[in-house]
Write an enzyme that holds these catalytic residues in place. Structure first.
Site, PDB file in Angstrom:
ATOM      1  N   TYR A  72      30.174  -8.749 -85.158  1.00 38.70           N
ATOM      2  CA  TYR A  72      29.029  -8.704 -84.259  1.00 38.70           C
ATOM      3  C   TYR A  72      27.853  -7.919 -84.840  1.00 38.70           C
ATOM      4  O   TYR A  72      26.822  -7.791 -84.194  1.00 38.70           O
ATOM      5  CB  TYR A  72      29.443  -8.119 -82.905  1.00 38.70           C
ATOM      6  CG  TYR A  72      30.136  -9.133 -82.042  1.00 38.70           C
ATOM      7  CD1 TYR A  72      31.216  -9.845 -82.541  1.00 38.70           C
ATOM      8  CD2 TYR A  72      29.720  -9.393 -80.751  1.00 38.70           C
ATOM      9  CE1 TYR A  72      31.866 -10.790 -81.774  1.00 38.70           C
ATOM     10  CE2 TYR A  72      30.360 -10.336 -79.977  1.00 38.70           C
ATOM     11  CZ  TYR A  72      31.425 -11.029 -80.494  1.00 38.70           C
ATOM     12  OH  TYR A  72      32.065 -11.965 -79.729  1.00 38.70           O
ATOM     13  N   LYS A  98      44.462  -8.099 -86.902  1.00 38.68           N
ATOM     14  CA  LYS A  98      44.916  -9.181 -87.786  1.00 38.68           C
ATOM     15  C   LYS A  98      45.053  -8.578 -89.191  1.00 38.68           C
ATOM     16  O   LYS A  98      44.504  -9.101 -90.180  1.00 38.68           O
ATOM     17  CB  LYS A  98      43.885 -10.330 -87.730  1.00 38.68           C
ATOM     18  CG  LYS A  98      44.333 -11.621 -88.376  1.00 38.68           C
ATOM     19  CD  LYS A  98      45.285 -12.437 -87.528  1.00 38.68           C
ATOM     20  CE  LYS A  98      45.818 -13.621 -88.314  1.00 38.68           C
ATOM     21  NZ  LYS A  98      46.899 -14.339 -87.644  1.00 38.68           N
ATOM     22  N   ASP A 109      46.970 -13.104 -82.604  1.00 37.15           N
ATOM     23  CA  ASP A 109      47.432 -14.431 -82.142  1.00 37.15           C
ATOM     24  C   ASP A 109      48.699 -14.294 -81.311  1.00 37.15           C
ATOM     25  O   ASP A 109      48.824 -14.889 -80.238  1.00 37.15           O
ATOM     26  CB  ASP A 109      47.606 -15.415 -83.318  1.00 37.15           C
ATOM     27  CG  ASP A 109      48.140 -14.773 -84.585  1.00 37.15           C
ATOM     28  OD1 ASP A 109      48.297 -13.543 -84.600  1.00 37.15           O
ATOM     29  OD2 ASP A 109      48.411 -15.494 -85.555  1.00 37.15           O
ATOM     30  N   ASP A 163      36.219  -9.612 -77.190  1.00 35.47           N
ATOM     31  CA  ASP A 163      35.419 -10.607 -76.468  1.00 35.47           C
ATOM     32  C   ASP A 163      36.308 -11.774 -76.032  1.00 35.47           C
ATOM     33  O   ASP A 163      36.308 -12.204 -74.874  1.00 35.47           O
ATOM     34  CB  ASP A 163      34.305 -11.098 -77.413  1.00 35.47           C
ATOM     35  CG  ASP A 163      33.188 -11.798 -76.676  1.00 35.47           C
ATOM     36  OD1 ASP A 163      33.282 -11.914 -75.441  1.00 35.47           O
ATOM     37  OD2 ASP A 163      32.231 -12.239 -77.325  1.00 35.47           O
TER      38      ASP A 163
END
Ligand code: NAI
Length: 338
Positions: free
Chosen positions: A125, A172, A205, A229
């Site tokens: 972002y 991740k 995930d 988000d």
């Protein structure tokens, strides 16, 4: 003189409708607030030639608190996100998004009660993108030790203050070993200071699948900006939709309270939007201001309207307009005051 002066940003799309409803409910609680209304985003660009005019930033810095409606951000072109700009300008580094099912609302998880703590200032972002050669674009993900440590600290402190038992870092780091690896390392470093709070982590995930299958295992979840988000909207879906998911953006210089959802152009101007998410953000704001009694009064009235279940907006299967729903809550506040 009013006890509190608060910056009010009605926003775009459904923003002015749900913000007006929320202001009328908060005022019915009797709390003494003077609202300083400001515009940002596309409206400000047209009027002042700037999406984030200095008087708005100054107003929030002065008042330290703002209630904000959603802003429309053009997709794939046009000006950069004003939400991201505002969070950066005021260093509102912690985005707190409680996810709690409301009574008598059809949802996948009626018992769900978790909190997302989203890092709000960096990650993809940062908006650092450029064309390397035609047909190839590079988008830069920034993760720093400072911001990762600060948000982990916030998550653990929040957990202590709110009697939460566990903080899970979402990442991740199996793929992004350096960036998400740093985020995770900072998380576990900070966790050592809080032995009373359980600390664990999940790959993003898997976390999404677990949220759908077994969400009760989560308590407080801390994550980078982009994951926060996306996971917030997933969680909103678990409790009945975006109309029910509130949030706050907190920093040293101030706090901006807003719903998770956007400006909902598909239903804007019809007076049918659900104001609950921003109203709940308003309740969070009242607690932040120390107006606990007013917050409790508004929350109690809102819960009573949900439990009775007669006045509901369209997204929850009802036919009430935004204003009908707000008036039902105001009537309850008045009734409870007698
Ligand atoms: P959205 O959150 O505005 O809408 C998604 C879906 O949820 C739509 O079908 C909408 O009608 C529904 N919805 C959202 N809020 C609702 C409410 N209070 N009551 C009833 N239904 C509601 O997401 P979308 O359509 O992807 O984005 C629209 C615009 O909002 C974009 O320009 C986006 O950039 C902006 N946005 C702004 C945010 C902010 O200001 N904090 C956050 C998210 C998106």
């Amino acid at each position: 003189m009013a006890k509190h002066t608060i910056t009010l940003i009605p926003g775009d799309g459904i923003g002015p409708e749900i913000v007006a409803a929320t202001v009328s409910i908060i005022e019915a609680s009797g709390v003494d607030i003077e609202w300083e209304t400001h515009i940002i985003g596309a409206q400000a660009l047209e009027k002042f030639g700037d999406t984030l005019p200095e008087p708005t930033i100054e107003s929030i810095k002065r008042n330290k608190v703002a209630l904000k409606g959603p802003l429309t951000t053009p997709i794939g072109k046009g000006f950069t996100s004003v939400n991201v700009g505002l969070r950066k300008a005021l260093d509102l580094y912690a985005n707190i998004r409680p996810v709690k099912a409301l009574p008598n609302i059809e949802s996948r998880n009626p018992e769900l009660d978790l909190v997302i703590v989203r890092e709000n200032t960096e990650d993809l972002y940062a908006g650092l993108e450029h064309v390397v050669v035609p047909g190839v674009v590079e988008s830069i993900k920034i993760i720093t030790e400072k911001a990762s440590t600060r948000i982990a600290e916030y998550a653990f402190q929040y957990s202590v203050a709110n009697n939460r038992k566990k903080v899970t870092a979402i990442h991740k780091a199996n793929i992004m070993k350096l960036s998400d690896g740093l985020f995770l390392e900072c998380f576990y470093n900070v966790s050592k200071k809080y032995p009373q709070i359980e600390a664990d982590d999940k790959i993003v995930d898997n976390a999404c699948m677990q949220l759908v299958m077994r969400p009760e295992q989560f308590d407080v979840m801390v994550m980078e900006n982009l994951y926060g988000d996306i996971v917030s909207d997933l969680c909103a879906g678990l409790i009945g939709g975006l109309g029910l998911a509130p949030g706050s953006n907190i920093g040293e210089q101030g706090a901006v309270f807003e719903a998770v959802h956007g400006s909902a152009p598909d239903i804007a101007g019809q007076g049918v939007a659900n104001p609950t998410a921003i109203l709940m953000s308003g309740i969070m704001m009242l607690r932040h201001l120390g107006e606990t009694d007013a917050a409790n009064r508004v929350e109690k009235a809102m819960m009573e309207v949900f439990i009775e279940g007669e006045v509901r907006t369209k997204d929850l299967g009802g036919s009430a307009k935004t204003a009908d729903f707000a008036n039902a809550i105001i009537d309850k506040i008045k009734l409870n005051n007698r």
